[in-house]
Design a protein around this motif. Structure first.
Motif, PDB file in Angstrom:
ATOM      1  N   PRO A 132       0.816  -1.213   0.000  1.00 51.73           N
ATOM      2  CA  PRO A 132       0.000   0.000   0.000  1.00 51.73           C
ATOM      3  C   PRO A 132       0.848   1.261   0.000  1.00 51.73           C
ATOM      4  O   PRO A 132       1.948   1.285   0.587  1.00 51.73           O
ATOM      5  CB  PRO A 132      -0.795  -0.116   1.300  1.00 51.73           C
ATOM      6  CG  PRO A 132       0.059  -0.958   2.195  1.00 51.73           C
ATOM      7  CD  PRO A 132       0.761  -1.931   1.285  1.00 51.73           C
ATOM      8  N   HIS A 135       2.492   2.929   3.460  1.00 49.60           N
ATOM      9  CA  HIS A 135       2.313   1.974   4.553  1.00 49.60           C
ATOM     10  C   HIS A 135       3.213   0.777   4.304  1.00 49.60           C
ATOM     11  O   HIS A 135       3.625   0.510   3.172  1.00 49.60           O
ATOM     12  CB  HIS A 135       0.857   1.520   4.666  1.00 49.60           C
ATOM     13  CG  HIS A 135      -0.071   2.575   5.170  1.00 49.60           C
ATOM     14  ND1 HIS A 135      -0.364   2.766   6.501  1.00 49.60           N
ATOM     15  CD2 HIS A 135      -0.767   3.526   4.488  1.00 49.60           C
ATOM     16  CE1 HIS A 135      -1.200   3.778   6.626  1.00 49.60           C
ATOM     17  NE2 HIS A 135      -1.468   4.256   5.415  1.00 49.60           N
ATOM     18  N   SER A 139       0.059  -4.288   5.131  1.00 53.18           N
ATOM     19  CA  SER A 139      -0.826  -3.528   6.009  1.00 53.18           C
ATOM     20  C   SER A 139      -2.208  -3.403   5.385  1.00 53.18           C
ATOM     21  O   SER A 139      -2.353  -3.345   4.165  1.00 53.18           O
ATOM     22  CB  SER A 139      -0.272  -2.119   6.253  1.00 53.18           C
ATOM     23  OG  SER A 139       1.012  -2.172   6.838  1.00 53.18           O
ATOM     24  N   SER A 140      -3.230  -3.358   6.230  1.00 53.92           N
ATOM     25  CA  SER A 140      -4.597  -3.131   5.758  1.00 53.92           C
ATOM     26  C   SER A 140      -5.471  -2.779   6.949  1.00 53.92           C
ATOM     27  O   SER A 140      -5.426  -3.462   7.972  1.00 53.92           O
ATOM     28  CB  SER A 140      -5.153  -4.365   5.058  1.00 53.92           C
ATOM     29  OG  SER A 140      -6.535  -4.221   4.805  1.00 53.92           O
ATOM     30  N   ASP A 141      -6.258  -1.736   6.826  1.00 57.58           N
ATOM     31  CA  ASP A 141      -7.163  -1.361   7.903  1.00 57.58           C
ATOM     32  C   ASP A 141      -8.442  -2.185   7.912  1.00 57.58           C
ATOM     33  O   ASP A 141      -9.272  -2.033   8.814  1.00 57.58           O
ATOM     34  CB  ASP A 141      -7.510   0.134   7.810  1.00 57.58           C
ATOM     35  CG  ASP A 141      -6.419   1.010   8.405  1.00 57.58           C
ATOM     36  OD1 ASP A 141      -5.422   0.455   8.917  1.00 57.58           O
ATOM     37  OD2 ASP A 141      -6.546   2.255   8.362  1.00 57.58           O
ATOM     38  N   GLY A 173      -6.712  -1.398   0.967  1.00 60.34           N
ATOM     39  CA  GLY A 173      -6.552  -1.400   2.409  1.00 60.34           C
ATOM     40  C   GLY A 173      -7.405  -0.447   3.201  1.00 60.34           C
ATOM     41  O   GLY A 173      -7.361  -0.443   4.431  1.00 60.34           O
ATOM     42  N   HIS A 174      -8.180   0.409   2.540  1.00 59.86           N
ATOM     43  CA  HIS A 174      -9.127   1.317   3.207  1.00 59.86           C
ATOM     44  C   HIS A 174      -8.446   2.189   4.266  1.00 59.86           C
ATOM     45  O   HIS A 174      -8.871   2.271   5.417  1.00 59.86           O
ATOM     46  CB  HIS A 174     -10.275   0.539   3.842  1.00 59.86           C
ATOM     47  CG  HIS A 174     -11.554   1.317   3.916  1.00 59.86           C
ATOM     48  ND1 HIS A 174     -11.808   2.244   4.910  1.00 59.86           N
ATOM     49  CD2 HIS A 174     -12.643   1.326   3.119  1.00 59.86           C
ATOM     50  CE1 HIS A 174     -13.010   2.776   4.732  1.00 59.86           C
ATOM     51  NE2 HIS A 174     -13.539   2.226   3.635  1.00 59.86           N
ATOM     52  N   PHE A 175      -7.391   2.877   3.850  1.00 59.29           N
ATOM     53  CA  PHE A 175      -6.664   3.767   4.763  1.00 59.29           C
ATOM     54  C   PHE A 175      -7.298   5.157   4.737  1.00 59.29           C
ATOM     55  O   PHE A 175      -7.410   5.785   3.686  1.00 59.29           O
ATOM     56  CB  PHE A 175      -5.199   3.861   4.351  1.00 59.29           C
ATOM     57  CG  PHE A 175      -4.476   2.550   4.417  1.00 59.29           C
ATOM     58  CD1 PHE A 175      -4.127   1.997   5.639  1.00 59.29           C
ATOM     59  CD2 PHE A 175      -4.157   1.851   3.259  1.00 59.29           C
ATOM     60  CE1 PHE A 175      -3.466   0.780   5.709  1.00 59.29           C
ATOM     61  CE2 PHE A 175      -3.493   0.640   3.312  1.00 59.29           C
ATOM     62  CZ  PHE A 175      -3.140   0.095   4.546  1.00 59.29           C
ATOM     63  N   CYS A 176      -7.707   5.622   5.903  1.00 52.21           N
ATOM     64  CA  CYS A 176      -8.347   6.933   6.030  1.00 52.21           C
ATOM     65  C   CYS A 176      -7.638   7.756   7.100  1.00 52.21           C
ATOM     66  O   CYS A 176      -6.880   7.222   7.911  1.00 52.21           O
ATOM     67  CB  CYS A 176      -9.823   6.776   6.420  1.00 52.21           C
ATOM     68  SG  CYS A 176     -10.785   5.745   5.301  1.00 52.21           S
ATOM     69  N   GLY A 181      -3.344   8.414   5.232  1.00 51.72           N
ATOM     70  CA  GLY A 181      -4.620   8.117   4.602  1.00 51.72           C
ATOM     71  C   GLY A 181      -4.621   8.440   3.122  1.00 51.72           C
ATOM     72  O   GLY A 181      -3.760   9.160   2.607  1.00 51.72           O
ATOM     73  N   TRP A 185      -2.616  10.737  -1.077  1.00 52.49           N
ATOM     74  CA  TRP A 185      -1.939   9.959  -2.104  1.00 52.49           C
ATOM     75  C   TRP A 185      -1.833  10.734  -3.413  1.00 52.49           C
ATOM     76  O   TRP A 185      -2.752  11.457  -3.813  1.00 52.49           O
ATOM     77  CB  TRP A 185      -2.661   8.646  -2.345  1.00 52.49           C
ATOM     78  CG  TRP A 185      -2.568   7.687  -1.188  1.00 52.49           C
ATOM     79  CD1 TRP A 185      -1.878   7.883  -0.023  1.00 52.49           C
ATOM     80  CD2 TRP A 185      -3.189   6.414  -1.083  1.00 52.49           C
ATOM     81  NE1 TRP A 185      -2.019   6.798   0.810  1.00 52.49           N
ATOM     82  CE2 TRP A 185      -2.830   5.873   0.187  1.00 52.49           C
ATOM     83  CE3 TRP A 185      -4.004   5.669  -1.916  1.00 52.49           C
ATOM     84  CZ2 TRP A 185      -3.263   4.624   0.618  1.00 52.49           C
ATOM     85  CZ3 TRP A 185      -4.440   4.419  -1.493  1.00 52.49           C
ATOM     86  CH2 TRP A 185      -4.075   3.906  -0.238  1.00 52.49           C
ATOM     87  N   GLU A 193      -2.328   1.660  -6.439  1.00 49.78           N
ATOM     88  CA  GLU A 193      -3.425   1.054  -5.677  1.00 49.78           C
ATOM     89  C   GLU A 193      -4.446   0.402  -6.608  1.00 49.78           C
ATOM     90  O   GLU A 193      -4.937  -0.701  -6.343  1.00 49.78           O
ATOM     91  CB  GLU A 193      -4.086   2.128  -4.802  1.00 49.78           C
ATOM     92  CG  GLU A 193      -5.228   1.629  -3.926  1.00 49.78           C
ATOM     93  CD  GLU A 193      -4.790   0.873  -2.694  1.00 49.78           C
ATOM     94  OE1 GLU A 193      -5.662   0.581  -1.857  1.00 49.78           O
ATOM     95  OE2 GLU A 193      -3.592   0.559  -2.555  1.00 49.78           O
TER      96      GLU A 193
END
Length: 420
Positions: A132, A135, A139-141, A173-176, A181, A185, A193
Motif C-alpha cells: 500500500p 504503509h 498492512s490493511s485497515d 486497504g481502506h486507509f483513512c 490516509g 496519495w 493502488e
C-alpha cells in the motif's frame, strides 16, 4: 493438463449459467460452486467461446448478460428516474448479505454496483503481496481473508456479474485519516493502488490455492470502469489516475440531487444529500453517515433506538427519491456497506427502499455502468438542459416542451450513437 481441463470446465459452468439465466443447481443438495474442493460439473462448451486469462482466475466469456441497450431521449420525453444502489467493499461472509441483496435485486427488477475490495481476495498468509502507498507491505485497515471467505466472495461476484450487476472497486486497504490516509496519495500512488486491486482479482486462484473453483467470467481490465475511494478521501488525484487508466466514472464525492456532469473526463456520479427527517439539515445517502449522527462512533448503540434509526434513514432516502421523481428526475445515488451496524437496521432500511421504488413506473434501478451508458448515449444539449434544473425542480412548462426538439448527434462511438 488436468488442471487446465478443470479450469475450462469451471468456466463452462459459468457460461452455461449465463445462457440459462442462472439455472444452475443450488440449495442444500448441491455443493456451493467455488467452495474449496467442490466438483465442477456441467457440459463442456466449445473452446472458442471461452478465453482463460492468466492463471484462470478470470476469463473472457463474451458480452455481459442482461445489459439493456441505452436509448436516447426524444424531444419532449420525460427522463426515466434512475436509482443506483451501490455497496462498498462488497464481500460474502457469515452474514450472507451479498447473496441476500442479489435475491432482493432479482425480486425487484434491479441491478446494482458491487465495489469489491482487492484484499478481500487475498489470503492472510499472502498479505505481503500488498504494497500500500505510504504503509508497510501487508498492512490493511480492513484485514485480509481466508480460503473459504475468498471462495464465497468469488462465487457471489461471479453470479452477480452473470445477472447483470457491475463489479467496481473500493480499492484495497481502506486507509483513512491524516496519517498516511488516501487523502494524501499522489496520482502515481493511486495508479499503484488501482493496479494492485486489479491484480488481486486476476490472481485469487493462485494466491488462495483454489484450483477447483470456477473462473470469474470477465476480463477485469475491461470490466473495471469506476469505483469509490475509502472514506471518500483523495478524490481529486484518484479521478486523475482513473481518467488516465480509462475509467468512465467516479462515485467518491458529495453532491446535491442534480443531473451529473464530468470531472477530468469521468462522470461525476457522487452520492447525494437528501432530507434528514427530524432535522433542518440534509444527510448523505449512505449508512455510515446516518449512523454517525445517530450513535456516533459506536456501531452498536442503544437497541431501543434501532427501529427508529432505520426508519429515519428509510424515510430520508424515500424523501430524496420522491423529490427527484416528482421534480428534476436527477439520478439518485445510494451507497452502503454489508454490515450489521445498529442491529442491521440500515440493511433493512435499504431493502425497504429497493422494494418501494424499483417497481414504480418509469423507475430504473441500475448499476453505475448502465447509468454511464445511458448518459453517454444522450445528446450533449439534452444533458445541458437537464443540468439547468435545480434540486426538486420540474420544468415549469412541463416536460413536453422542455427538451430540445432537435438534439445534436451523439459523439461518435458513444453507446446508442449511429455506428457505435
Amino acid at each position: 493438463m488436468a488442471a487446465t481441463r478443470r479450469i475450462a470446465v469451471g468456466v463452462a459452468v459459468a457460461a452455461v449459467c449465463a445462457s440459462s439465466l442462472g439455472g444452475c443447481a443450488s440449495g442444500p443438495e448441491a455443493p456451493r460452486q467455488g467452495a474449496p474442493g467442490a466438483p465442477q460439473k456441467g457440459p463442456q462448451l466449445p473452446g472458442s467461446l471461452v478465453r482463460l486469462i492468466g492463471d484462470g482466475s478470470t476469463a473472457y466469456t463474451g458480452a455481459q448478460p442482461h445489459l439493456p441497450r441505452p436509448e436516447r431521449l426524444k424531444a419532449g420525453e420525460k427522463p426515466p428516474q434512475f436509482v443506483v444502489f451501490s455497496w462498498d467493499g462488497a464481500g460474502e461472509d457469515g452474514q450472507r448479505l451479498f447473496s441476500h441483496f442479489r435475491e432482493v435485486a432479482k425480486a425487484n427488477n434491479a441491478t446494482m454496483t458491487f465495489f469489491l475490495s482487492g484484499v478481500h481476495l487475498l489470503p492472510r498468509e499472502k498479505r505481503d503481496l500488498y504494497r500500500p502507498p505510504r504503509h508497510a507491505a501487508g498492512s490493511s485497515d480492513i484485514g485480509f481473508n481466508d480460503a473459504r471467505g475468498i471462495a464465497d466472495t468469488v462465487e457471489q461476484v461471479r453470479l452477480a456479474w452473470l445477472e447483470g450487476h457491475e463489479i467496481g472497486t473500493h480499492l484495497n486497504g481502506h486507509f483513512c485519516g491524516p496519517d498516511g490516509g488516501a487523502g494524501k496519495w499522489s496520482v502515481e500512488e493511486w495508479k499503484s493502488e488501482i493496479a494492485q486491486a486489479k491484480q488481486f482479482v486476476k490472481t485469487w486462484r493462485t494466491n488462495a490455492g483454489l484450483n477447483n473453483a470456477a473462473s470469474l467470467p470477465f476480463d477485469y481490465d475491461k470490466e473495471l470502469i469506476g469505483g469509490r475511494t475509502p472514506c471518500l478521501e483523495g478524490r481529486n488525484n484518484f479521478v486523475k489516475a482513473g481518467s488516465e487508466l480509462g475509467f468512465r466514472y467516479d462515485s467518491s464525492g458529495v453532491n446535491n440531487q442534480v443531473w451529473p456532469g464530468k470531472r477530468d473526463g469521468l462522470w461525476d456520479l457522487s452520492m447525494q444529500l437528501v432530507p434528514f427527517p427530524g432535522h433542518t439539515s440534509e444527510q448523505l445517502t449512505t449508512d455510515y453517515r446516518f449512523m454517525g449522527d445517530q450513535s456516533g462512533t459506536r456501531t452498536q448503540g442503544d437497541p431501543a433506538q434501532f427501529d427508529s434509526w432505520g426508519e429515519q434513514m428509510r424515510d430520508g432516502l424515500l424523501k430524496g427519491f420522491h423529490r427527484a421523481y416528482d421534480g428534476n428526475r436527477a439520478p439518485l445515488v445510494i451507497g452502503n456497506h454489508f454490515e450489521s451496524w445498529n442491529g442491521g437496521t440500515y440493511m433493512r432500511a435499504v431493502e425497504d427502499v429497493v422494494k418501494e421504488v424499483c417497481n414504480k413506473p418509469a423507475v430504473r434501478c441500475v448499476s453505475f455502468r448502465q447509468l454511464a451508458d445511458w448518459l453517454d448515449a444522450q445528446s450533449p444539449g439534452t444533458l445541458a438542459e437537464l443540468r439547468t434544473l435545480r434540486v426538486g425542480e420540474a420544468p415549469k412548462q412541463g416536460w413536453a416542451s422542455f427538451l430540445p426538439a432537435r438534439p445534436a448527434p451523439a459523439p461518435k462511438g458513444a453507446p446508442g450513437a449511429p455506428g457505435a
